[in-house]
Design an enzyme around this catalytic site. Structure first.
Site, mmCIF file in Angstrom:
data_model
loop_
_atom_site.group_PDB
_atom_site.id
_atom_site.type_symbol
_atom_site.label_atom_id
_atom_site.label_comp_id
_atom_site.label_asym_id
_atom_site.label_seq_id
_atom_site.Cartn_x
_atom_site.Cartn_y
_atom_site.Cartn_z
ATOM 1 N N GLU A 85 1.137 -1.591 0.149
ATOM 2 C CA GLU A 85 0.271 -0.486 0.122
ATOM 3 C C GLU A 85 0.887 1.176 0.019
ATOM 4 O O GLU A 85 0.388 2.726 -0.319
ATOM 5 C CB GLU A 85 -0.780 -0.189 0.887
ATOM 6 C CG GLU A 85 -1.845 -1.141 1.050
ATOM 7 C CD GLU A 85 -2.977 -0.650 0.415
ATOM 8 O OE1 GLU A 85 -3.394 0.672 -0.453
ATOM 9 O OE2 GLU A 85 -4.044 -1.754 0.409
ATOM 10 N N GLU A 116 7.492 -21.091 8.741
ATOM 11 C CA GLU A 116 7.926 -20.269 9.403
ATOM 12 C C GLU A 116 8.745 -21.005 11.052
ATOM 13 O O GLU A 116 9.280 -20.595 11.721
ATOM 14 C CB GLU A 116 6.669 -20.672 10.615
ATOM 15 C CG GLU A 116 5.729 -21.567 10.977
ATOM 16 C CD GLU A 116 4.359 -20.476 11.799
ATOM 17 O OE1 GLU A 116 4.506 -20.390 13.357
ATOM 18 O OE2 GLU A 116 3.662 -20.606 11.330
#
EC number: 4.2.1.126
Length: 300
Positions: A85, A116
């Protein structure tokens, strides 16, 4: 380790939702709304830490460094979202703010098993970006213990980059691996362990602050207008012209003329009008002022 995970607040059961599967649709919606109201309250005590983190990011930007978000699962996706963004909102280059997720781009839509759990992968991802001491790394983990994130933060510390951690549990493990630690604790989820809910919302709210305030402090904003917006579609062109109106007080037609004359650059258009200078003079002022409109207007 398994028992340690089960003791985390983010893994706990919320007593208010014990009978979730028997509640009406409206009752569940009301409960989730009530629980979501706790999120902003959980952030308030951490505002000093958030401000300290932003100061590190601003320093990195002023040294031509980058902001790198690191996370797994929901946390990683939120980092990628916030980074993406920044390009249309603040006119940044894609490299300036980046989001890395354990497992790579495919992990944005499909879970990558075990990604992860490897701290070396976090470090390697930063090596692949050629991390420098001028950069800032934000490690995101709702649980506060994700190995991928810890590995990344440790490598960043070793390189000398600024390190920030964001967790949704108190006394989080990742807090020990960062220069500035942020711990927001919105409490157990309505759906036990589903940290895409309150924890994810809390993380996104903090990320909003980190990126937005940092951009304000490096001159990407004039008053409260996003004057570095890239007018890449009709909506943004309309917004850009309106910002010129708001900043200068000119009419809509005059704003359109300024926008065109300034090569569709809002900052240039504003400086042209308020300083009464040509396009080239406005561009030179902005260059000398490092893109800060107020500073450009103060120049002679």
């Amino acid at each position: 380790m398994k028992s340690d995970i089960n003791q985390l607040t983010t893994e706990g059961r919320n007593p208010a939702s014990n009978d979730l599967d028997e509640m009406s649709i409206l009752a569940i919606a009301q409960l989730m709304n009530q629980e979501d109201a706790k999120v902003s309250q959980s952030i308030t005590p951490e505002l000093p830490q958030i401000a300290a983190a932003i100061a590190l990011i601003v320093t990195a930007f002023k040294a031509n460094g980058r902001l790198i978000y690191m996370g797994a699962g929901t946390s990683g996706r939120l980092g990628v979202l916030d980074a993406a963004e920044c390009v249309p909102t603040f006119g940044t280059e894609p490299e300036m703010v980046q989001g890395l997720i354990a497992g790579g781009a495919q992990a944005m839509t499909v879970a990558v098993e075990g990604a992860e759990d490897n701290p070396n992968l976090g470090a390697q991802d930063l090596k692949d970006l050629a991390l420098t001491a001028n950069d800032a790394v934000v490690g995101l983990a709702a649980s506060g213990r994700t190995p991928y994130v810890i590995g990344a933060l440790d490598y960043a510390q070793k390189i000398g980059a600024a390190t920030i951690s964001l967790a949704c549990n108190n006394q989080a493990l990742i807090s020990q691996h960062a220069r500035v630690a942020i711990e927001v604790t919105p409490g157990p989820e309505v759906l036990a362990g589903s940290t895409r809910l309150k924890a994810g919302t809390a993380e996104k709210m903090v990320l909003n602050m980190l990126s937005t305030i940092s951009m304000v402090k490096i001159g990407k904003v004039y008053h409260n207008l996003m004057v570095d917006v890239k007018p890449t579609n009709e909506k943004l062109v309309i917004r850009a012209k309106h910002m010129i109106e708001l900043a200068t007080g000119v009419s809509a037609d005059e704003a359109s003329e300024l926008f065109a004359a300034a090569h569709q650059n809002v900052k240039t258009a504003i400086v042209m009008d308020l300083a009464g200078v040509s396009v080239s003079d406005a561009e030179q002022r902005l260059q000398r002022a490092h893109g800060v409109v107020r500073d450009a207007l103060a120049l002679q």
